[in-house]
Design an enzyme around this catalytic site. Structure first.
Site, PDB file in Angstrom:
ATOM      1  N   ASN A   1      -8.065 -31.523 -54.344  1.00  0.00           N
ATOM      2  CA  ASN A   1      -7.525 -30.122 -54.715  1.00  0.00           C
ATOM      3  C   ASN A   1      -7.604 -29.892 -56.277  1.00  0.00           C
ATOM      4  OD1 ASN A   1      -7.020 -27.222 -54.782  1.00  0.00           O
ATOM      5  ND2 ASN A   1      -6.988 -27.694 -51.875  1.00  0.00           N
TER       6      ASN A   1
ATOM      7  N   PRO B   1     -11.232 -25.275 -50.396  1.00  0.00           N
ATOM      8  CA  PRO B   1     -11.818 -24.465 -51.217  1.00  0.00           C
ATOM      9  C   PRO B   1     -10.475 -23.622 -52.025  1.00  0.00           C
ATOM     10  CG  PRO B   1     -13.273 -23.703 -49.598  1.00  0.00           C
ATOM     11  CD  PRO B   1     -12.413 -24.599 -48.674  1.00  0.00           C
ATOM     12  N   CYS B   2     -10.755 -24.240 -53.047  1.00  0.00           N
ATOM     13  CA  CYS B   2      -9.500 -23.697 -53.778  1.00  0.00           C
ATOM     14  C   CYS B   2      -9.178 -22.116 -55.402  1.00  0.00           C
ATOM     15  CB  CYS B   2      -8.604 -25.305 -54.575  1.00  0.00           C
ATOM     16  SG  CYS B   2     -10.382 -25.725 -55.961  1.00  0.00           S
ATOM     17  N   GLN B   3     -10.605 -22.021 -54.570  1.00  0.00           N
ATOM     18  CA  GLN B   3     -10.502 -20.432 -55.659  1.00  0.00           C
ATOM     19  C   GLN B   3      -8.362 -20.087 -55.836  1.00  0.00           C
ATOM     20  OE1 GLN B   3     -12.635 -21.405 -53.849  1.00  0.00           O
ATOM     21  NE2 GLN B   3     -14.478 -21.528 -54.345  1.00  0.00           N
TER      22      GLN B   3
END
Length: 282
Positions: free
Chosen positions: A183, A144-146
């Site tokens: 990503n 996850p790259c939030q």
């Protein structure tokens, strides 16, 4: 496995029972809703160079009559997993924390064992149990790259950014011949590229030769402009190059439009797999 704790399932999801065990409704694996020890209790123990999780020599991609074995982390609904399956890889197991992702994945690839839970809680013994005998040729996933993304808050302390540490930890335990991580493309420039360099250094410390590239899905026949950064690492000595674009300027193939991709659904009626057609009025 007394140090595990379980998470209950939801009625109606394929392959998932209330007790969190692999669902009886699937005859080809299932969804497992089991988590393991908290991440702060998991210590990173790196195997020696060329050594796999069980202490044997790390597996190379020798010319053997077998499908290449892959583990898919942060698998989502299974898009990347499906693409690699079509390229000849066998998915040994997959994982994601989202329940809806698990249901979608299981609907489309019921033969693949799926671990529903936080990979930061996995232990070496559980990873080895899931992976079975034989080498893992490829570890794939997009943590996850939030915390990095332009549509997120871009907070350096975002706990979701620590998911890469779990990815690296599992890579250290499995010693896959290669890894592929993707990503948001913004990761390469945010904070002067510090995060991208941290990823390269961390995986390089495991012995991988790493190549990085920003690729646009539209350049490869997808009807979407979607730029992502890919990190590819290998323990092999041979050269590696990312594929060249085959759509767009200079390729002889125009970019595909949305219409090119989905207009065949207009007359497909109810025959489209996993799709419920909208019943329009006259």
């Amino acid at each position: 496995m007394a140090n595990w704790y379980e998470r209950s399932g939801v009625a109606g999801e394929p392959g998932l029972r209330h007790d969190g065990r692999a669902g009886a409704s699937s005859t080809h694996g299932g969804i497992e809703a089991t988590l393991t020890t908290p991440p702060e209790q998991v210590r990173l123990q790196l195997p020696e160079q060329g050594e796999s999780l069980d202490g044997t020599a790390g597996g190379g991609m020798a010319d053997e009559p077998r499908r290449r074995r892959m583990v898919s982390l942060f698998a989502g609904g299974g898009g990347l997993t499906l693409g690699l399956a079509r390229a000849g890889f066998e998915t040994v197991w997959a994982s994601d924390i989202e329940r809806t992702s698990a249901a979608t994945f299981q609907r489309n690839m019921p033969e693949v064992p799926f671990v529903l839970g936080d990979v930061r809680h996995l232990t070496p013994s559980r990873v080895k149990e899931l992976s079975g005998d034989g080498p893992i040729d490829l570890l794939v996933g997009g943590p996850p790259c939030q915390g990095f993304s332009t549509i997120g808050d871009q907070i350096t302390g975002d706990p979701r950014n620590s998911m890469f540490e779990a990815y690296q930890r599992i890579a250290a335990w499995l010693r896959p011949t290669c890894f592929l991580m993707e990503n948001t493309s913004y990761l390469r420039s945010q904070y002067g590229g510090a995060y991208a360099e941290e990823i390269r250094q961390a995986m390089g410390d495991l012995g991988y030769e790493i190549q990085t590239a920003t690729l646009n899905a539209a350049d490869y026949g997808t009807a979407q402009i979607r730029k992502r950064v890919f990190f590819f690492g290998t323990l092999l000595d041979g050269p590696f190059e990312f594929p060249s674009a085959d759509h767009g300027d200079g390729t002889g193939q125009p970019y595909r439009s949305v219409g090119d991709s989905i207009m065949d659904l207009v007359d497909a009626g109810d025959e489209v797999s996993n799709h419920v057609a909208l019943k329009h009025g006259e």
